[in-house]
Scaffold this active site. Structure first.
Site, PDB file in Angstrom:
ATOM      1  CE1 TYR A 123      33.785  39.020  35.397  1.00  0.00           C
ATOM      2  CE2 TYR A 123      36.177  38.860  35.328  1.00  0.00           C
ATOM      3  CZ  TYR A 123      34.986  38.864  36.049  1.00  0.00           C
ATOM      4  OH  TYR A 123      35.021  38.726  37.410  1.00  0.00           O
ATOM      5  CB  SER A 161      37.755  40.973  38.681  1.00  0.00           C
ATOM      6  OG  SER A 161      38.602  39.936  38.220  1.00  0.00           O
TER       7      SER A 161
HETATM    8  C1  BGC Z   1      36.628  35.475  37.978  1.00  0.00           C
HETATM    9  C2  BGC Z   1      36.932  34.041  38.297  1.00  0.00           C
HETATM   10  C3  BGC Z   1      38.410  33.752  38.124  1.00  0.00           C
HETATM   11  C4  BGC Z   1      39.243  34.780  38.858  1.00  0.00           C
HETATM   12  C5  BGC Z   1      40.745  34.595  38.639  1.00  0.00           C
HETATM   13  C6  BGC Z   1      37.535  36.384  38.739  1.00  0.00           C
HETATM   14  O1  BGC Z   1      37.271  37.701  38.401  1.00  0.00           O
HETATM   15  O2  BGC Z   1      35.282  35.739  38.295  1.00  0.00           O
HETATM   16  O3  BGC Z   1      36.175  33.192  37.463  1.00  0.00           O
HETATM   17  O4  BGC Z   1      38.719  32.471  38.617  1.00  0.00           O
HETATM   18  O5  BGC Z   1      38.883  36.081  38.450  1.00  0.00           O
HETATM   19  O6  BGC Z   1      41.064  34.453  37.284  1.00  0.00           O
END
Ligand code: BGC
Length: 261
Positions: free
Chosen positions: A158, A145
């Site tokens: 996360y 991410s």
């Molecule tokens: C998340 C999303 C978020 C994006 C940007 C991703 O890793 O799963 O929920 O909108 O990052 O912040």
């Protein structure tokens, strides 16, 4: 399309919805054979398999828990039993929820770390063991991410999981490079997926997120799938250990976009 992908066998975890589904559908267009893993959404997984087949590939839906060694082993066994081999493993399954950190329960912390980070370790371990045993040129793609790099208040578990995925990917890319096993990360930004559906249905939240993207739009799952297809293909044969951000520029310090600073 990448011709070398035809008939290649891939496992994709968490492929009953969102980015996982888009990758599976794209792999169908590449005429690949895909093990579509799901956790609880069997209907979504079966629909994904149907589209893979319509697109010219083949697939099966397999329920398995990526947090466990048995779950990952089952996915490998299914790839071998149904399609005879494994060429590519995509660790895509992931989850998120929001809590202020002083109120984040150990249970929520463990759950997110187990799915997003331990699941990636176990999937990679399973694939690596097979590639090493068969002395096979293998390929692993991990779904990270933008938050492997951008801190995200109230999503500490996360962000910690994705930061872990980044260095895990880099480490095993180096460890297995001489064995011709490539390992790369994809770092999606704000993508139009079920995980974000509620947030982006609210015009204010949608505008707030879009404002943080230099390209001023939300990405589509197919745009992430295109990155996965390239990393899967021989066109990226000299690429290992990278994170390919698919984020409309979100990681580029968008607050500086107007030239102030
Ligand atoms: C998340 C999303 C978020 C994006 C940007 C991703 O890793 O799963 O929920 O909108 O990052 O912040």
């Amino acid at each position: 399309m990448y011709q070398d992908l035809e008939n290649k066998v891939a496992v994709i975890t968490g492929a009953s919805k969102g980015i996982g589904t888009a990758i599976a559908e794209r792999f169908g267009k590449e005429k690949m054979k895909v093990v579509v893993n799901y956790h609880s959404d069997e209907t979504g997984a079966q629909e994904t398999v149907a589209i893979i087949k319509e697109n010219g590939g083949d697939g099966i839906a397999v329920q398995a828990d990526v947090e466990t060694e048995e779950g990952n082993q089952l996915l490998l066994n299914q790839a071998i039993d149904k399609f005879g081999d494994l060429d590519l493993w995509v660790n895509n399954a992931g989850m998120e929820n929001s809590h202020e950190t002083h109120e984040l329960s150990l249970e929520d912390w463990n759950k997110v770390i187990n799915v997003n980070l331990t699941g990636v370790f176990l999937g990679a371990k399973t694939a690596l063991a097979y590639f090493v045993e068969k002395n096979k040129k293998g390929n692993i793609i991990n779904m990270s991410s933008v938050h492997q790099q951008i801190p995200w208040p109230t999503f500490a578990h996360y962000a910690a999981s994705k930061g872990g995925v980044k260095l895990f990917t880099e480490t095993i890319a180096m460890e297995y490079a001489e064995k011709n096993i490539r390992v790369n990360n994809i770092g999606p930004g704000a993508i139009n997926t079920p995980i974000n559906a509620k947030k982006f249905a609210d015009p204010e939240q949608l505008a707030a997120t879009t404002a943080m993207v230099p390209m001023k739009k939300i990405g589509e799952p197919e745009e992430v799938a295109a990155a996965a297809a390239w990393l899967a293909s021989a066109e990226s044969s000299y690429v290992t250990g990278i994170t390919l951000f698919v984020d409309g520029g979100m990681t580029l310090y968008p607050a500086f976009q107007d030239g102030k600073g």
